[in-house]
Design a protein around this motif. Structure first.
Motif, short mmCIF file in Angstrom:
data_model
loop_
_atom_site.label_atom_id
_atom_site.label_comp_id
_atom_site.label_asym_id
_atom_site.label_seq_id
_atom_site.Cartn_x
_atom_site.Cartn_y
_atom_site.Cartn_z
N LEU A 69 0.83 -1.20 0.00
CA LEU A 69 0.00 0.00 0.00
C LEU A 69 0.87 1.25 0.00
O LEU A 69 1.98 1.24 0.54
CB LEU A 69 -0.90 0.02 1.24
N PRO A 70 0.38 2.34 -0.59
CA PRO A 70 1.13 3.60 -0.52
C PRO A 70 1.21 4.08 0.92
O PRO A 70 0.35 3.78 1.75
CB PRO A 70 0.31 4.55 -1.39
N GLU A 71 2.25 4.85 1.20
CA GLU A 71 2.50 5.31 2.57
C GLU A 71 1.30 6.07 3.15
O GLU A 71 1.02 5.97 4.34
CB GLU A 71 3.74 6.20 2.57
N THR A 72 0.57 6.78 2.29
CA THR A 72 -0.56 7.58 2.78
C THR A 72 -1.70 6.71 3.31
O THR A 72 -2.55 7.21 4.05
CB THR A 72 -1.10 8.48 1.65
N LEU A 73 -1.76 5.43 2.92
CA LEU A 73 -2.86 4.57 3.36
C LEU A 73 -2.46 3.57 4.43
O LEU A 73 -3.33 2.90 5.00
CB LEU A 73 -3.43 3.81 2.15
N ILE A 74 -1.17 3.43 4.70
CA ILE A 74 -0.71 2.41 5.64
C ILE A 74 -1.34 2.60 7.02
O ILE A 74 -1.86 1.67 7.62
CB ILE A 74 0.83 2.44 5.76
N GLU A 75 -1.31 3.83 7.54
CA GLU A 75 -1.84 4.07 8.88
C GLU A 75 -3.34 3.81 8.93
O GLU A 75 -3.85 3.27 9.92
CB GLU A 75 -1.50 5.49 9.34
N ALA A 76 -4.07 4.21 7.88
CA ALA A 76 -5.51 3.95 7.86
C ALA A 76 -5.78 2.45 7.85
O ALA A 76 -6.72 1.98 8.50
CB ALA A 76 -6.14 4.62 6.65
N GLU A 77 -4.97 1.68 7.13
CA GLU A 77 -5.15 0.23 7.10
C GLU A 77 -4.84 -0.39 8.45
O GLU A 77 -5.55 -1.28 8.91
CB GLU A 77 -4.25 -0.38 6.02
N LEU A 78 -3.78 0.05 9.07
CA LEU A 78 -3.38 -0.54 10.35
C LEU A 78 -4.32 -0.16 11.49
O LEU A 78 -4.73 -1.01 12.28
CB LEU A 78 -1.96 -0.10 10.71
N PHE A 79 -4.66 1.13 11.56
CA PHE A 79 -5.35 1.63 12.75
C PHE A 79 -6.82 1.99 12.51
O PHE A 79 -7.54 2.29 13.46
CB PHE A 79 -4.59 2.85 13.29
N GLY A 80 -7.27 1.96 11.25
CA GLY A 80 -8.66 2.29 10.96
C GLY A 80 -8.89 3.79 10.89
O GLY A 80 -8.00 4.60 11.16
N HIS A 81 -10.10 4.17 10.52
CA HIS A 81 -10.41 5.59 10.42
C HIS A 81 -11.90 5.80 10.65
O HIS A 81 -12.72 4.90 10.48
CB HIS A 81 -10.02 6.15 9.05
N GLU A 82 -12.23 7.01 11.03
CA GLU A 82 -13.62 7.41 11.19
C GLU A 82 -14.14 8.01 9.89
O GLU A 82 -13.37 8.40 9.02
CB GLU A 82 -13.75 8.45 12.33
#
Length: 340
Positions: free
Chosen positions: A67-80
């Motif tokens: 995944l691109p770096e911009t989406l890694i955190e959303a994939e790992l930790f989720g988002h609202e």
């Protein structure tokens, strides 16, 4: 290697790594799996999960390099919902999905420093905060991570957090490359060959010829077990005599006299060129309007580059180009190339 593929091998180096994973499975601690591509890191992660007390809970796999770096955190930790452009609804991250189970982070070394910092907080506090949320969620996740990088060296170079490395390296399992697994090439080759023979309907597995097996055992195997499997299965399916041992191996499926060649920039020597020499042409083939001139210019560029590579030693240059000394001298005179 595909999921649920059994461990096959008899070398001590390989069996030691498998046994090490079996012992570590029982403990609720992070494990770091190190190994070259194709050595079976995901299989070790599956073993760590299925032999652990968490065996009946989720095993969630995430390839950090996919995944691109911009989406890694959303994939790992989720988002609202509305946390960023495109977040039309709330979504749980991999940590929440793996709650009470195991999270396998493949290609760990590709994580950004920001994602590494958030990962460290999860490990330390057992809490995940979705992007755009104000309150953390408690999770119970065992982490198994894998990489083919030298993480201590990456930490020394400032590309990986030393404190995260400390937390993840309670146990480190380093998988041996196939070339270090004495006797396993033959075992694995026959294993994969027998399965492929059954798949394509052969009445029995005839094995490999002695010369063919010698080739397999002499190969360096940069892609390890995954590469070996491809080579063996390709050899079996291409072999048209199922009653005789397989006697032909192709290591590089792209090898062909007709494979596309990379475009090479055309350089024309201006100095010392005689009258009537070929005119410069554009790099792209579509721009060629005079084939003879284009071929001559390309030949001149190749010979000039070879002369520079061999420091204008003409006999070494001729050998490097597969020419005789006289052929090289003729070519240099034809294109007006100097001797250095």
């Amino acid at each position: 290697m595909e999921k649920n593929t059994q461990f096959v091998g008899q070398s001590l180096a390989f069996l030691d790594a498998v046994e090490q994973a079996g012992r570590a499975a029982e403990l609720n601690r992070p494990v770091l799996v190190i190994g070259e591509r194709g050595t079976g890191k995901e299989l070790i992660a599956e073993r760590l999960h299925h032999l652990s007390p968490r065996w009946d809970e989720p095993l969630i796999v995430m390839n950090c390099a996919a995944l691109p770096e911009t989406l890694i955190e959303a994939e790992l930790f989720g988002h609202e919902q509305g946390a960023f452009t495109g977040a039309a609804r709330a979504r749980a991250g991999r940590f929440e999905e793996a709650d009470r189970g195991t999270l396998f982070l493949d290609e760990l070394g590709t994580l950004s420093m920001a994602a590494q910092e958030r990962l460290l907080r999860v490990i330390e506090y057992g809490e995940v905060t979705r992007i755009g949320a104000s309150k953390p969620l408690t999770v119970d996740v065992r982490i198994v991570a894998a990489t083919n990088e030298n993480l201590p060296a990456a930490a020394d170079a400032g590309r990986f957090r030393p404190d995260l490395l400390d937390r993840l390296s309670f146990e480190v399992i380093t998988l041996p490359p196939l070339r270090a697994r004495e006797g396993d090439v033959a075992v694995l080759a026959n294993h994969f060959g027998r399965r492929m023979a059954a798949e394509i309907g052969w009445p029995q597995w005839p094995g490999f010829s002695a010369a063919c097996m010698a080739e397999l055992e002499a190969h360096y195997w940069p892609g390890n077990v995954r590469e070996l499997r491809n080579v063996v299965e390709r050899a079996v399916y291409r072999w048209n005599e199922p009653g005789r041992p397989v006697a032909a191996i192709v290591f590089d499926p792209f090898a062909s006299p007709w494979k596309p060649q990379p475009l090479m920039p055309v350089q024309v020597v201006a100095e010392g060129r005689a009258m009537g020499s070929p005119a410069p042409v554009a790099n792209g083939h579509d721009a060629v309007t005079d084939l003879k001139s284009a071929v001559d210019a390309h030949e001149a560029a190749i010979v000039r580059a070879a002369l520079e590579r061999f420091r204008y030693n003409q006999r070494a240059t001729a050998k490097g180009l597969g020419l005789t000394y006289d052929q090289l001298r003729h070519c240099m005179k034809k294109h007006g190339l100097s001797a250095g």
